[in-house]
Design a protein around this motif. Structure first.
Motif, PDB file in Angstrom:
ATOM      1  N   PHE A 180      -7.540  97.927 153.272  1.00 21.43           N
ATOM      2  CA  PHE A 180      -7.439  99.291 152.531  1.00 21.43           C
ATOM      3  C   PHE A 180      -7.294  99.650 153.284  1.00 21.43           C
ATOM      4  O   PHE A 180      -7.121 100.164 154.400  1.00 21.43           O
ATOM      5  CB  PHE A 180      -9.120  99.286 152.487  1.00 21.43           C
ATOM      6  CG  PHE A 180      -9.049 100.810 151.671  1.00 21.43           C
ATOM      7  CD1 PHE A 180      -9.039 100.925 150.056  1.00 21.43           C
ATOM      8  CD2 PHE A 180      -8.973 101.944 151.733  1.00 21.43           C
ATOM      9  CE1 PHE A 180      -9.481 101.817 149.276  1.00 21.43           C
ATOM     10  CE2 PHE A 180      -9.041 103.360 151.191  1.00 21.43           C
ATOM     11  CZ  PHE A 180      -9.681 103.098 149.671  1.00 21.43           C
ATOM     12  N   VAL A 213      -4.552  98.700 148.909  1.00 24.18           N
ATOM     13  CA  VAL A 213      -4.473  97.733 149.538  1.00 24.18           C
ATOM     14  C   VAL A 213      -3.377  97.127 149.511  1.00 24.18           C
ATOM     15  O   VAL A 213      -2.472  96.958 148.428  1.00 24.18           O
ATOM     16  CB  VAL A 213      -6.044  96.935 148.185  1.00 24.18           C
ATOM     17  CG1 VAL A 213      -5.932  95.385 148.656  1.00 24.18           C
ATOM     18  CG2 VAL A 213      -7.035  97.944 148.362  1.00 24.18           C
ATOM     19  N   ALA A 268     -13.378 102.673 150.108  1.00 25.12           N
ATOM     20  CA  ALA A 268     -13.143 101.466 151.204  1.00 25.12           C
ATOM     21  C   ALA A 268     -14.889 100.272 150.972  1.00 25.12           C
ATOM     22  O   ALA A 268     -14.927  98.991 150.450  1.00 25.12           O
ATOM     23  CB  ALA A 268     -12.583 101.424 152.069  1.00 25.12           C
ATOM     24  N   SER A 308     -15.638  98.381 147.708  1.00 26.13           N
ATOM     25  CA  SER A 308     -14.770  97.692 147.367  1.00 26.13           C
ATOM     26  C   SER A 308     -15.032  96.458 147.950  1.00 26.13           C
ATOM     27  O   SER A 308     -14.689  95.434 148.469  1.00 26.13           O
ATOM     28  CB  SER A 308     -13.698  98.293 147.863  1.00 26.13           C
ATOM     29  OG  SER A 308     -13.679  99.118 146.265  1.00 26.13           O
ATOM     30  N   PHE A 330     -14.744  96.447 151.456  1.00 26.99           N
ATOM     31  CA  PHE A 330     -13.772  96.290 152.389  1.00 26.99           C
ATOM     32  C   PHE A 330     -14.090  96.647 154.246  1.00 26.99           C
ATOM     33  O   PHE A 330     -15.358  97.328 153.781  1.00 26.99           O
ATOM     34  CB  PHE A 330     -12.642  97.238 152.706  1.00 26.99           C
ATOM     35  CG  PHE A 330     -11.459  96.237 152.329  1.00 26.99           C
ATOM     36  CD1 PHE A 330     -10.441  96.074 152.161  1.00 26.99           C
ATOM     37  CD2 PHE A 330     -11.572  97.701 150.485  1.00 26.99           C
ATOM     38  CE1 PHE A 330      -9.359  95.532 151.193  1.00 26.99           C
ATOM     39  CE2 PHE A 330     -10.857  96.313 149.195  1.00 26.99           C
ATOM     40  CZ  PHE A 330      -9.980  95.892 149.826  1.00 26.99           C
ATOM     41  N   SER A 376     -12.749 107.942 150.637  1.00 26.95           N
ATOM     42  CA  SER A 376     -11.539 106.966 151.233  1.00 26.95           C
ATOM     43  C   SER A 376     -12.349 105.838 151.001  1.00 26.95           C
ATOM     44  O   SER A 376     -12.355 104.873 151.121  1.00 26.95           O
ATOM     45  CB  SER A 376     -10.375 107.274 151.588  1.00 26.95           C
ATOM     46  OG  SER A 376      -9.720 108.610 150.173  1.00 26.95           O
ATOM     47  N   ASN A 428      -4.404 105.823 148.701  1.00 26.62           N
ATOM     48  CA  ASN A 428      -5.108 104.954 149.451  1.00 26.62           C
ATOM     49  C   ASN A 428      -4.551 103.910 148.570  1.00 26.62           C
ATOM     50  O   ASN A 428      -4.170 103.522 147.060  1.00 26.62           O
ATOM     51  CB  ASN A 428      -7.241 105.218 148.195  1.00 26.62           C
ATOM     52  CG  ASN A 428      -7.492 105.932 149.408  1.00 26.62           C
ATOM     53  OD1 ASN A 428      -6.634 106.065 150.654  1.00 26.62           O
ATOM     54  ND2 ASN A 428      -8.688 106.763 148.485  1.00 26.62           N
TER      55      ASN A 428
END
Length: 127
Positions: free
Chosen positions: A84, A37, A112, A115, A117, A108, A35
């Motif tokens: 992301f 960004v 995301a 975080s 997103f 994942s 993953n």
């Protein structure tokens, strides 16, 4: 092909912890998600660095992904300044069909969201 490249590029502290579905078997990684960004305007720099890579297979795969991303401006489409990305997901062929890829995608998405997103899933697949 990609699994060794992914494993060698992951700092030791960033490797996923084992879970009940078993992304590790006998101390071996059997599945991984790479993953990252990317911020609006960084794609050109990523493409420049990609051109400098010596690994032609890795370069070819990421080159294809960048071409696909050129066709749709996801930053404008979703009104965001950073994305992301689950760039690569791989499960050892001996462990496929056990739901490990689903677990990696779910992990994942959770990462995301945690975080901050917005999560919109765009999937591409190669065998």
């Amino acid at each position: 092909m990609l699994r060794p490249k992914m494993c060698s590029s992951m700092p030791q502290g960033n490797r996923a912890a084992p879970d009940e579905k078993g992304l590790f078997r006998d101390q071996q990684i059997v599945g991984a998600a790479l993953n990252g960004v990317i911020k609006k305007g960084e794609r050109e720099e990523c493409e420049r660095r990609l051109a400098e890579l010596r690994d032609e297979k890795f370069k070819s795969i990421f080159g294809l992904l960048y071409k696909i991303n050129e066709r749709v401006d996801l930053f404008d489409k979703y009104g965001v300044d950073e994305l992301f990305e689950c760039r690569i997901l791989s499960v050892d062929e001996n462990y496929r069909g056990r739901g490990l890829a689903n677990t990696l995608v779910e992990n994942s998405i959770t990462l995301a969201r945690n975080s901050g997103f917005k999560v919109h899933l765009l999937l591409g697949c190669t065998l």
